[in-house]
Design a protein around this motif. Structure first.
Motif, PDB file in Angstrom:
ATOM      1  N   UNK A  72       0.807  -1.220   0.000  1.00 22.87           N
ATOM      2  CA  UNK A  72       0.000   0.000   0.000  1.00 22.87           C
ATOM      3  C   UNK A  72       0.849   1.282   0.000  1.00 22.87           C
ATOM      4  N   UNK A  73       1.993   1.232   0.676  1.00 22.90           N
ATOM      5  CA  UNK A  73       2.896   2.397   0.681  1.00 22.90           C
ATOM      6  C   UNK A  73       3.395   2.665  -0.741  1.00 22.90           C
ATOM      7  N   UNK A  74       3.822   1.606  -1.424  1.00 21.03           N
ATOM      8  CA  UNK A  74       4.281   1.742  -2.816  1.00 21.03           C
ATOM      9  C   UNK A  74       3.173   2.332  -3.697  1.00 21.03           C
ATOM     10  N   UNK A  75       1.945   1.867  -3.481  1.00 28.20           N
ATOM     11  CA  UNK A  75       0.817   2.359  -4.278  1.00 28.20           C
ATOM     12  C   UNK A  75       0.538   3.833  -4.012  1.00 28.20           C
ATOM     13  N   UNK A  76       0.696   4.254  -2.750  1.00 31.27           N
ATOM     14  CA  UNK A  76       0.494   5.666  -2.416  1.00 31.27           C
ATOM     15  C   UNK A  76       1.561   6.546  -3.065  1.00 31.27           C
ATOM     16  N   UNK A  77       2.788   6.052  -3.093  1.00 24.31           N
ATOM     17  CA  UNK A  77       3.862   6.800  -3.758  1.00 24.31           C
ATOM     18  C   UNK A  77       3.564   6.914  -5.256  1.00 24.31           C
ATOM     19  N   UNK A  78       3.068   5.828  -5.844  1.00 23.47           N
ATOM     20  CA  UNK A  78       2.695   5.850  -7.262  1.00 23.47           C
ATOM     21  C   UNK A  78       1.591   6.880  -7.523  1.00 23.47           C
ATOM     22  N   UNK A  79       0.623   6.955  -6.601  1.00 23.04           N
ATOM     23  CA  UNK A  79      -0.447   7.944  -6.713  1.00 23.04           C
ATOM     24  C   UNK A  79       0.136   9.359  -6.724  1.00 23.04           C
ATOM     25  N   UNK A  80       1.052   9.624  -5.798  1.00 25.93           N
ATOM     26  CA  UNK A  80       1.673  10.953  -5.722  1.00 25.93           C
ATOM     27  C   UNK A  80       2.535  11.237  -6.953  1.00 25.93           C
ATOM     28  N   UNK A  82       1.834  10.237  -9.891  1.00 27.09           N
ATOM     29  CA  UNK A  82       0.861  10.613 -10.923  1.00 27.09           C
ATOM     30  C   UNK A  82       0.523  12.096 -10.819  1.00 27.09           C
ATOM     31  N   UNK A  83       0.266  12.568  -9.599  1.00 24.03           N
ATOM     32  CA  UNK A  83      -0.030  13.995  -9.403  1.00 24.03           C
ATOM     33  C   UNK A  83       1.136  14.857  -9.876  1.00 24.03           C
ATOM     34  N   UNK A  84       2.334  14.395  -9.602  1.00 21.87           N
ATOM     35  CA  UNK A  84       3.553  15.104 -10.017  1.00 21.87           C
ATOM     36  C   UNK A  84       3.630  15.179 -11.549  1.00 21.87           C
ATOM     37  N   UNK A  85       3.340  14.049 -12.185  1.00 21.13           N
ATOM     38  CA  UNK A  85       3.397  14.009 -13.650  1.00 21.13           C
ATOM     39  C   UNK A  85       2.382  14.976 -14.265  1.00 21.13           C
ATOM     40  N   UNK A  86       1.205  15.067 -13.635  1.00 20.20           N
ATOM     41  CA  UNK A  86       0.189  15.991 -14.149  1.00 20.20           C
ATOM     42  C   UNK A  86       0.649  17.449 -14.093  1.00 20.20           C
ATOM     43  N   UNK A  87       1.488  17.777 -13.108  1.00 17.59           N
ATOM     44  CA  UNK A  87       2.026  19.156 -13.054  1.00 17.59           C
ATOM     45  C   UNK A  87       2.860  19.420 -14.308  1.00 17.59           C
ATOM     46  N   UNK A 118      -8.025   6.913  -8.359  1.00 22.74           N
ATOM     47  CA  UNK A 118      -6.686   6.860  -7.760  1.00 22.74           C
ATOM     48  C   UNK A 118      -6.735   6.135  -6.408  1.00 22.74           C
ATOM     49  N   UNK A 119      -7.735   6.476  -5.607  1.00 22.89           N
ATOM     50  CA  UNK A 119      -7.853   5.858  -4.280  1.00 22.89           C
ATOM     51  C   UNK A 119      -8.207   4.378  -4.404  1.00 22.89           C
ATOM     52  N   UNK A 186       7.037  12.444   0.154  1.00 26.77           N
ATOM     53  CA  UNK A 186       6.751  12.577  -1.291  1.00 26.77           C
ATOM     54  C   UNK A 186       5.634  13.597  -1.514  1.00 26.77           C
ATOM     55  N   UNK A 187       4.624  13.549  -0.647  1.00 22.64           N
ATOM     56  CA  UNK A 187       3.545  14.546  -0.694  1.00 22.64           C
ATOM     57  C   UNK A 187       4.126  15.967  -0.588  1.00 22.64           C
ATOM     58  N   UNK A 188       5.055  16.158   0.349  1.00 21.84           N
ATOM     59  CA  UNK A 188       5.669  17.482   0.517  1.00 21.84           C
ATOM     60  C   UNK A 188       6.375  17.935  -0.761  1.00 21.84           C
ATOM     61  N   UNK A 189       7.079  17.002  -1.393  1.00 26.53           N
ATOM     62  CA  UNK A 189       7.782  17.347  -2.641  1.00 26.53           C
ATOM     63  C   UNK A 189       6.799  17.804  -3.715  1.00 26.53           C
ATOM     64  N   UNK A 190       5.688  17.078  -3.816  1.00 21.83           N
ATOM     65  CA  UNK A 190       4.684  17.433  -4.828  1.00 21.83           C
ATOM     66  C   UNK A 190       4.033  18.783  -4.484  1.00 21.83           C
ATOM     67  N   UNK A 191       3.745  19.021  -3.210  1.00 21.38           N
ATOM     68  CA  UNK A 191       3.143  20.301  -2.800  1.00 21.38           C
ATOM     69  C   UNK A 191       4.091  21.470  -3.054  1.00 21.38           C
ATOM     70  N   UNK A 192       5.393  21.254  -2.794  1.00 24.95           N
ATOM     71  CA  UNK A 192       6.362  22.328  -3.064  1.00 24.95           C
ATOM     72  C   UNK A 192       6.415  22.642  -4.552  1.00 24.95           C
TER      73      UNK A 192
END
Length: 321
Positions: A72-80, A82-87, A118-119, A186-192
């Motif tokens: 599940x941790x790996x999947x959450x990182x993959x989700x994040x 994806x958000x990064x790629x969309x930026x 995604x969820x 990883x969330x912090x990196x994407x938010x920054x």
């Protein structure tokens, strides 16, 4: 605090016997007097318990240390990711105003549309019904698309998102370090990246009197990481050389590095609260002080909490135990 991380029926072999009725979370704090409901709520107790459980879990540990990484941790990182790629796929647009780039709305619309999917990719099939409830917290965690701003209320929504995943048994006790070091980091990196790319405004910022324009939790967990460090003391984090040499190991120093990249002028002027914290004698005192400050400045402030949403996993009902 770990009680709700040990949920009955959370083992992979058996599906939980009783399926809770999931509901789409909604606002419950509409006027200032509603804040008393929030402080007495099961949601507040579980949220704070979650924050403090993780605070203990990362105590004295480096970001680069060894820890278990579950599926599940790996999947959450993959989700994040994806958000990064969309930026990258949604570059800022030319516009007259410097702040609040409207391309953020395009990026956000995509998340709004895809969040449940995604969820669903993160949670097991037998919990599919939880996706609409949990996805609300993910959507709330990236900033406001009308105002194009981001602040500690959005950050709290991401912590609530992770807390919900613990409550349904997707994340477990032994995921603690990975929740902070792998997923939240990883969330912090994407938010920054969002903040930089779309020049987002700080939401409800107290300007120079706040701890930071955008985040709070990495300062809490980051100070816990530094408790009992043999050589790094709070006074060292205002030293550029120390930050440059150690930021990859400590979340707190990553935050300081980001602030100094984004702001000009003397540190004591643009980040007065942090400057004051550098005078505190020990990291455990810093950690305790930040937890108190988080409750007072974020969780007990109506402008922040009025946006928080409540469902079956984080209920507004008073604490039962």
């Amino acid at each position: 605090f770990t009680s709700f991380l040990h949920l009955p029926g959370a083992s992979e072999e058996v599906a939980p016997p009783v399926q809770p009725c999931f509901v789409v979370p909604k606002k419950e704090i509409n006027v200032v007097s509603d804040m008393a409901k929030w402080k007495r709520s099961q949601a507040y107790a579980d949220y704070m318990g979650f924050i403090l459980t993780l605070n203990e879990g990362v105590r004295g540990k480096k970001l680069t240390c060894e820890y278990k990484v579950s599926e599940p941790i790996e999947k959450l990182v993959a989700l994040l990711n994806t958000l990064d790629r969309w930026i990258d796929e949604t570059p800022p647009v030319d516009q007259p105003s410097r702040f609040g780039n409207k391309a953020f709305r395009t990026w956000y619309a995509k998340l709004d549309q895809e969040a449940e999917k995604l969820v669903s990719a993160v949670i097991p099939k037998h919990l599919a019904d939880a996706a609409p409830e949990v996805a609300v917290y993910l959507k709330e965690s990236v900033g406001n698309s009308t105002r194009i701003d981001y602040g500690t209320g959005h950050e709290a929504a991401f912590a609530a998102f992770l807390c919900c995943l613990c409550k349904i048994g997707v994340l477990r006790v032994d995921d603690q370090m990975a929740i902070v070091f792998k997923v939240f980091n990883r969330y912090l990196e994407v938010m920054r990246k969002l903040q930089k790319t779309y020049r987002m405004e700080p939401a409800g910022s107290q300007g120079v009197w706040g701890l930071d324009d955008f985040q709070f939790l990495p300062f809490i967990w980051g100070s816990s990481q530094l408790i009992d460090h043999p050589s790094l003391e709070p006074r060292h984090f205002v030293d550029e050389k120390v930050v440059n040499e150690n930021h990859k190991d400590f979340m707190f120093l990553e935050c300081i590095l980001f602030i100094t990249e984004m702001k000009t002028g003397p540190f004591a002027e643009h980040s007065n609260q942090l400057w004051n914290i550098s005078a505190v004698p020990s990291w455990s005192k810093v950690n305790q002080g930040l937890i108190r400050m988080y409750k007072a400045e974020c969780l007990e402030k109506f402008p922040v909490i009025q946006h928080f949403k409540f469902g079956s996993l984080l209920p507004i009902q008073p604490v039962t135990s």
